[in-house]
Design a protein around this motif. Structure first.
Motif, short mmCIF file in Angstrom:
data_model
loop_
_atom_site.label_atom_id
_atom_site.label_comp_id
_atom_site.label_asym_id
_atom_site.label_seq_id
_atom_site.Cartn_x
_atom_site.Cartn_y
_atom_site.Cartn_z
N THR A 122 18.00 18.38 12.24
CA THR A 122 17.93 19.83 12.03
C THR A 122 18.17 20.19 10.56
OG1 THR A 122 18.73 20.17 14.28
CG2 THR A 122 18.86 22.05 12.79
N SER A 173 17.78 18.35 7.90
CA SER A 173 16.72 17.90 6.98
C SER A 173 15.44 18.73 7.17
CB SER A 173 16.48 16.39 7.12
OG SER A 173 16.20 16.03 8.44
N CYS A 174 15.18 19.16 8.41
CA CYS A 174 14.01 20.03 8.61
C CYS A 174 14.22 21.36 7.89
CB CYS A 174 13.76 20.27 10.10
SG CYS A 174 13.05 18.84 10.96
N GLU A 175 15.44 21.87 7.93
CA GLU A 175 15.75 23.14 7.23
C GLU A 175 15.57 22.96 5.73
OE1 GLU A 175 19.09 24.68 10.49
OE2 GLU A 175 19.74 23.81 8.57
N TRP A 185 13.68 20.74 4.22
CA TRP A 185 12.24 20.57 3.97
C TRP A 185 11.56 21.93 3.88
CZ3 TRP A 185 7.91 22.21 6.53
CH2 TRP A 185 6.69 21.65 6.13
N LEU A 244 11.70 21.26 16.08
CA LEU A 244 10.51 21.65 15.32
C LEU A 244 10.31 23.16 15.42
CD1 LEU A 244 8.04 18.79 16.38
CD2 LEU A 244 9.07 19.10 14.11
N THR A 265 13.27 25.26 13.65
CA THR A 265 13.38 25.16 12.19
C THR A 265 12.10 25.56 11.47
OG1 THR A 265 12.70 22.84 12.22
CG2 THR A 265 15.07 23.29 12.27
N MET A 319 9.67 23.44 11.08
CA MET A 319 9.17 22.20 10.48
C MET A 319 7.74 21.94 10.93
SD MET A 319 9.95 19.45 8.71
CE MET A 319 8.75 18.19 8.29
N LEU A 379 6.27 15.39 9.43
CA LEU A 379 7.46 14.66 9.84
C LEU A 379 7.13 13.23 10.25
CD1 LEU A 379 10.53 14.79 10.45
CD2 LEU A 379 9.94 15.53 12.78
#
Ligand code: C2E
Ligand code: MG
Ligand code: MG
Ligand code: MG
Length: 293
Positions: free
Chosen positions: A96, A98-100, A102, A138, A141, A143, A148
């Motif tokens: 979570t 790292s998706c934020e 990104w 996904l 966030t 993403m 990914l």
């Protein structure tokens, strides 16, 4: 201290993180506390095009700074979390966060095509309805699934192969790609490339490290790269530390490279700062290293 991953500090942390161990019973008790407090962080290491160092993606690497013991190696933290059944929480937190991060980078730089690679442990992947959990992250966030990559190790492919294949296929149905991490260190690796729905092979850093001194390692890297390309897979070389190694892995056909030569794992804010001053030539060329000499 995790907050101070930036600047020169992260280099020290990175070295220590791989060496510091801890009595496992103590560690297990402390994993839950780490999840509830702010002892956890994610560091990001650039993945670049081997030919010219252009930034293509980042790998998210968990960092846990224990209040008394300092940095704990990710392997020890993951193992402890698996033992107490907290791997879903820990892995979910890393994914979570790292998706934020990104989304922040790519929103600030709409022309930046940046992949995000996240490591997933076997236990985490085999949890009930992992693909459903992934889909919810996904959605929540924002993403892009196409950007990914989930990194799994060969070990998981040894377990219950029918179930693993179904889980991996469900992940790919979401548009997410799969990388086989630390490739070459497990068992009967080459057959996996055909049997499982893999997109990317990451050649273990031990082969890259020995390429210069051991001709057999060079031959192995070349054979892996050849076969991977025949199977339409992309190849990443891990642990590239010298210009000689970069030239070597490029020569045998590795598409992407990752290692201290290009950049060390860094805090999200440090990556954001680098993206603000791209020193590459031309639009969208976010180089993180000098072009080859
Ligand atoms: P990995 O996925 O193979 O990640 C690459 C490791 O190599 C990282 O170690 C990185 O810091 C290190 N590395 C990168 N470039 C170089 C280089 O040029 N030379 C050398 N000597 N090392 C380099 P790190 O961060 O200590 O992580 C170790 C392992 O812990 C990872 O290996 C991965 O298997 C696991 N890990 C890290 N974060 C997570 C996570 O969030 N979830 C899971 N399940 N595993 C994680
Ligand atoms: Mg990895
Ligand atoms: Mg690896
Ligand atoms: Mg590794």
């Amino acid at each position: 201290q995790a907050k101070r991953l930036g600047g020169a500090t992260h280099q020290v942390l990175d070295l220590r993180a791989s060496r510091v161990g801890l009595a496992s019973d103590q560690l297990e008790a402390d994993v839950r506390a780490a999840l509830d407090t702010d002892q956890l962080a994610v560091a990001y290491q650039p993945i670049v095009r081997a030919a010219d160092g252009q930034l293509k993606g980042v790998e998210a690497l968990m960092r846990w700074t224990h209040p008394d013991r300092g940095p704990i190696s990710p392997h020890a933290a993951i193992a402890a979390a698996e033992r107490i059944g907290a791997i879903d929480s820990l892995g979910g937190w890393v994914l979570t966060r790292s998706c934020e991060d990104w989304l922040g980078w790519t929103t600030a730089h709409p022309d930046l095509a940046l992949d995000l690679s996240v490591n997933v442990s076997g236990r985490q992947l085999m949890a009930r309805d992992y693909p459903g959990t992934l889909e919810r992250v996904l959605d929540s966030t924002g993403m892009d699934p196409q950007a990914l990559v989930l990194e799994v190790t060969e070990g998981i492919l040894l377990e219950e192969s029918g179930r693993i294949v179904r889980t991996l296929a469900a992940i790919r149905d979401l548009g997410v790609r799969l990388a086989l991490d630390d490739f070459g260190t497990g068992f009967c690796s080459l057959t996996y490339l055909r049997r499982f729905p893999i997109d990317i092979v990451k050649i273990d850093q031990s082969f890259v490290a020995e390429m210069g001194t051991d001709p057999a390692s060079g031959a192995i890297v070349e054979a892996i790269a050849r076969l991977a390309h025949v199977l339409n897979l992309s190849v990443t070389a891990e642990g590239v530390e010298t210009e000689e190694q970069r030239a070597g892995v490029l020569d045998v056909g590795c598409d992407l490279a990752q290692g201290y030569l290009f950049a060390r794992p860094m805090a999200a804010a440090d990556l954001a700062a680098r993206l603000e001053r791209p020193d590459g030539v031309g639009a969208g060329a976010y180089r993180v290293a000098s072009p080859p000499r």
